[in-house]
Write an enzyme that holds these catalytic residues in place. Sequence first.
Site, short mmCIF file in Angstrom:
data_model
loop_
_atom_site.label_atom_id
_atom_site.label_comp_id
_atom_site.label_asym_id
_atom_site.label_seq_id
_atom_site.Cartn_x
_atom_site.Cartn_y
_atom_site.Cartn_z
CB SER A 57 -0.71 -0.09 1.21
OG SER A 57 -2.30 -0.84 0.67
CE LYS A 80 -4.39 2.16 -0.37
NZ LYS A 80 -3.66 0.08 -0.01
CB SER A 95 -4.88 1.38 4.03
OG SER A 95 -3.59 1.19 3.11
#
Length: 480
Positions: free
Chosen positions: A138, A141, A318
């Site tokens: 993640s 991102k 997230s």
Amino acid sequence: MCDRERGWSEVPLVKTWQLIAGSAVAGLALSAVAVASAGPWDSGQRKAERDKAASWSRAGGADHAAGSLPQAAPSAPGVLQGVVPRSADAPSAALAGVLGPLLADSALGTVRGAAVVDAVTGRVLYESGAGEAMTPASTVKIATASAALAALGPEHRIRTTVAPGPGPGQIVLVGGGDPSLTAKKKSPAGSGGSLVALAADTAQALRAAGTDTVALGYDDTLYTGPVRHPIGRNDNLAPVTALTADEGRPDDSTAGPVERSEDPSKDTARAFAGLLRDRGVKVTGEPAPARPAPDARPLATTLSTPLAGLVERMLTNSDNDIAEALARQTALASGKPASFEGGEKAVSERLGSLGVDLTGSRFADGSGLNRADKVSARLLTGLLAKAADPGHPELRPVLTGLPVAGFTGTLRTRNAGTSPAAGLLRAKTGTLTGVNSLAGTVVDPSGRLLAFAFLTANAPDGSAAEKGLDKLAAAVATTP
């Protein structure tokens, strides 16, 4: 209050990012300043942090003690006064001496990449395998957010509209890809596009036209390609469509895994039909796929949370659904198909325009759920440094959206309590089986704003790997 409009006219917006261009690294010097000046967020989390931080100040601020009136809010402190540019010969031996042994911890797996840079001067303070592209989970991102903000700007809003259909008595709900769209009267996630407000405005427009019965269609054709992520059905992500309310969640949750709708577009249209009926409009039959009449002007429009707020929500929690939506919005802004492939090409191009090192990188999705994603620690620190650059105020939400260690989002329980990094560290987490990563910013004891990134792979125990990453981040925060 809902953000909505009629027709295609733009809503006037205060260009807040321009006002804060000179303070792009706002609140990263001290924990109170870090929390207090993190910037507005649609859910109110940032406001709550700001009030709490202000209450720690001797200058006054929010005071919610029982039986007393709130004191006047203090003037915001100079947010850059704690960030000290250092000379080019600033030593990095101390960091190397501390980080080297911690990075050698076997709990971090067999592959590691690390980078620490002075975000003000751009000077590299520490690197180990920093140029090796690895699966980021993640932390990708950060790249998704940077590309979207570079393409669209922090004040961009995504439209969901209702337009006349091709035949008499037909209307079409047209999805624009708003990941903040909600069918709830009061969304638990905060402000965003509102089907409730859209239904009220649509009913009013229909009454004004003398119409009380409609057939409802829905148009989700803005996005192309597969709606399912390559990982298949997964509770961490709904099918990716241009018309999805409440992220396809069947409950009031706003984050975390939960079984999602199998057909978010149709379910959203059904919810909208119910809202129209509640407002006295008769809706015949079941909603079905349709296209608006050519050159039709919308009957009503609702707008998403500004992009800055979407980015902050995505990074703090997230949020995979927002991430995939932002990748497609970046594709649309770049003239590419709004698909996984189009998003990959658009994100890469936008990041390249920022001048960061993309060697070995791949952005197979926006969320980091795809193991085909590849980024380096050097790329992540480069993007964080760009977000701190006063020359790129449009990227500031990348910093303000990062979770605060021990306080918010995915870092609420990490480096918490008595950790010396609690409240000082802001970072994006990344976790897949065998993959653990952490990238963010901190101001060290000597006053430097630092950007760091740690990527690891093949860890035998995910929990132990997270603890190892937290030790590395705390060391960056405490090493002079």
